[in-house]
Design a protein around this motif. Structure first.
Motif, PDB file in Angstrom:
ATOM      1  N   GLY A  60       9.818  86.123  15.910  1.00  0.00           N
ATOM      2  CA  GLY A  60       9.754  84.835  16.577  1.00  0.00           C
ATOM      3  C   GLY A  60       9.480  84.925  18.067  1.00  0.00           C
ATOM      4  N   VAL A  69      10.555  78.590  19.893  1.00  0.00           N
ATOM      5  CA  VAL A  69      11.482  77.856  19.037  1.00  0.00           C
ATOM      6  C   VAL A  69      11.208  76.355  19.094  1.00  0.00           C
ATOM      7  CG1 VAL A  69      13.305  79.586  19.184  1.00  0.00           C
ATOM      8  CG2 VAL A  69      13.208  77.762  20.903  1.00  0.00           C
ATOM      9  N   THR A  78      11.963  79.362  14.475  1.00  0.00           N
ATOM     10  CA  THR A  78      11.215  80.177  15.424  1.00  0.00           C
ATOM     11  C   THR A  78       9.838  80.472  14.851  1.00  0.00           C
ATOM     12  OG1 THR A  78      11.238  82.181  16.776  1.00  0.00           O
ATOM     13  CG2 THR A  78      12.139  82.381  14.544  1.00  0.00           C
TER      14      THR A  78
END
Length: 647
Positions: A373, A376, A406
């Motif tokens: 990720g 977000v 994410t």
């Protein structure tokens, strides 16, 4: 013979004369960002801050794209995820207007601002970076791949210019640069059989979300009549039932708001109003993605006309005559925004494609994209299709509930094109997922990640796909950007970095929830650490590690011993540099007081131990699928074999 030599020398002189202006109008940069929108602006700022010579070529006169030039200056989402450059931008808005309450002026958002103010803030952020150059009113003419990167021809205020760059970032609203580069992409809705998304239609189609030509109105004071000239071919019927005026909710098929309250939806500071209303308002359906410049301009002119009709309706039918088009907001002759608000664009075919399954159930997929990720988000999946003529073809996706999430790094990298990064709304996501990743904070964070990736690729002399995932994430974390969407552990917590890193390994997982309009993923930092949760988290990263616990709830002593034992298992040739005394000091720094061995250990405390003693985030790399690159060991360790024991 003399004539021949004279002709040859004359030709050389002529060629030199031709080359002179070209060479003086040729520029070399490390990173070229085409499109200075929400993503492009942040990509440029981040890339320059990390040391890359960076240029943003923006077609218009402002930075910010949908944030500013399109007038969508009400931020949707990420209020509880104040991450990276998004948080920095928000703080500058707070500073300008006088704090959080001063920008919480409308009910659609916690952060609303005048577009011109946002544009000035972004310009000041960019101007503060000595390695960042801005080229406004500059259009892309052509681009060509070469061994060193890309040769790009642009047309700007100083005429044509050739730019040699190592990495290109597409920050345009519709993915036009990726298309010009020949990168494969999708437009419209995907088939559920292609993506595995149960809520997708059975067959794909080319239907995109409605776009909106936003307007900003200003209250000119009681008694003032700012009614605009009646638009040609004006028809009020598309706007009936825009609020509780002409009809009831059964007739409208929507919840209807009081008309005065509706206008407060997008109320901006200084008595201005963003007109971007989805219920029988100024949303407009047209798919301009594949249109040529002239056809696209005509279609967008029609969208602007539609908004003008809506303004006239608000003034003449609903009585808001004192609200007129703001005359001090946009540098345009008609007072309208510089560009339309596009909710959807091309979506490239990337190294990975982020689906709603990955988003909604990140910990139960074959891949583990959450481990990669880089940006977000927490807004629901919000699709605007109310103006599409045939509603039977459109699945109902309005505010489909998902947890906070994410976005994976591989979604920014084209599958087969090197030295190219895609940002904004053209990343590799499905049509459904675009309904949440298109929001302003997410696009800003995508831009920050794109700038980080580009700068690292230049520094290391590799293509972006070869930059280690953990390096990108480490730089983002160092800059206060979340890589895991844990809203219950904010960046001000002293253990925030520990939770981010251990969360990204999957050793300790959170829980995603949808609570009304609020989408969260919770880490539960103060909850006790259970043996089951830890055992489940270790099975991928340390499959041979034999973790046993006599009790389901771990104590601090067991947590320390397990961390040291796991460190020895994962890094057998490296002696941990941390001691029990160091851990005691950490406990004091965190505000946890004196260590008590037999007291239950919390999840936050366990995250700190794992991150500081084992360091799995930095020692075990993941690929773009989120899978561990390290060869799995078949050794078996028991916590009784701990290198050190807490006494």
């Amino acid at each position: 013979m003399k004539i021949t030599w004279f002709f040859f020398l004359s030709l050389l002189f002529a060629l030199g004369a031709c080359r002179g202006p070209q060479s003086s109008n040729t520029k070399e940069v490390d990173v070229l960002i085409i499109g200075g929108g929400a993503s492009g602006s942040m990509a440029g700022i981040q890339s320059a801050r990390m040391g890359a010579e960076t240029l943003i070529a923006e077609k218009g006169p402002w930075l910010g794209g949908m944030l500013t030039s399109a007038g969508v200056s009400a931020i949707d989402g990420n209020h509880k995820l104040p991450s990276g450059l998004w948080a920095e931008f928000r703080q500058k808005l707070y500073d300008y207007y006088g704090g959080p309450d001063s920008v919480s002026t409308g009910w659609v958002s916690h952060v609303l601002f005048e577009p011109s103010v946002g544009a000035n803030i972004l310009k000041s952020m960019a101007d503060a970076e000595p390695k960042l150059e801005l080229s406004f009113n500059t259009s892309l003419v052509s681009l060509e791949k070469n061994e060193e990167g890309w040769t790009v021809l642009v047309d700007g205020p100083r005429g044509s210019q050739t730019i040699q760059t190592k990495v290109i970032i597409d920050g345009t609203e519709l993915g036009d640069v990726a298309a010009m580069a020949g990168i494969p992409y999708d437009v419209g809705m995907d088939s559920r059989y292609e993506t595995g998304e149960e809520i997708a239609p059975e067959e794909g189609n080319d239907i995109v979300q409605d776009l909106t030509y936003v307007a900003v109105l200003k209250d000119y004071g009681e008694g003032r009549d700012k009614t605009i000239k009646k638009p040609e071919n004006y028809d009020p019927s598309p706007f009936f039932c825009t609020c509780a005026h002409e009809c009831d909710e059964d007739t409208a098929g929507n919840k209807l708001w009081d008309c005065d309250y509706m206008m407060e939806y997008g109320r901006l500071p200084k008595d201005k109003f963003m007109i971007n209303w989805p219920i029988r308002g100024n949303d407009y359906y047209v798919n301009v993605v594949e249109m040529g410049p002239e056809e696209r301009a005509e279609a967008l002119a029609n969208a602007k006309w539609f908004t003008r009709c809506y303004i006239y309706y608000l003034q003449t039918e609903l009585g808001f005559t004192n609200l007129g088009i703001a005359d001090d907001e946009f540098p345009t002759s008609d007072g309208f925004p510089l560009i339309a608000y596009h909710r959807e664009s091309r979506r490239i075919k990337g190294k990975v494609r982020f689906t709603v399954n990955d988003l909604a159930r990140p910990f139960s997929q074959e891949t583990a994209l959450y481990r990669t990720g880089i940006a977000v988000g927490d807004y629901p999946i919000d699709h605007h299709h109310s103006r599409y003529p045939d509603q039977s073809q459109v699945p109902y996706l309005h505010f489909y509930p998902v947890p906070s999430y994410t976005l994976p790094l591989g979604a920014l990298i084209p599958k087969d094109t090197e030295n190219f990064i895609v940002a904004e709304k053209s990343i590799s996501v499905t049509n459904i997922v675009n309904g949440t990743t298109r929001l302003q904070p997410v696009c800003m964070l995508i831009g920050q990640a794109a700038g980080t990736l580009a700068s690292l690729a230049v520094q290391q002399g590799v293509t972006p796909a070869d930059v280690p995932v953990r390096q990108v994430q480490s730089h983002l974390i160092a800059d206060g950007a979340y890589i895991m969407p844990y809203s219950d552990v904010n960046v001000e917590k002293k253990y925030w970095e520990d939770v981010q890193k251990i969360g990204a390994t999957g050793i300790l997982k959170g829980e995603g929830k949808n609570i009304g309009w609020s989408n969260v993923t919770l880490f539960y930092p103060d909850s006790v650490m259970t043996a089951n949760a830890l055992r489940d988290g270790l099975k991928d990263i340390a499959p041979g590690f034999n973790f046993n616990s006599h009790e389901e709830i771990l104590t601090i002593e067991e947590g320390v011993n397990t961390a040291f034992s796991l460190s020895r298992y994962m890094n057998p040739n490296i002696q941990p540099e941390i001691s029990n005394e160091d851990i005691s000091m950490i406990w004091q720094e965190m505000g946890w007081g004196e260590m008590q061995p037999h007291v239950s250990i919390t999840r936050a405390q366990m995250a700190v131990l794992l991150n500081r003693i084992v360091e799995p985030f930095s020692s075990v790399e993941v690929d773009l699928q989120g899978l561990y690159k390290k060869e799995k060991k078949n050794l078996s360790f028991n916590k009784s074999l701990a290198l050190r024991r807490f006494i």
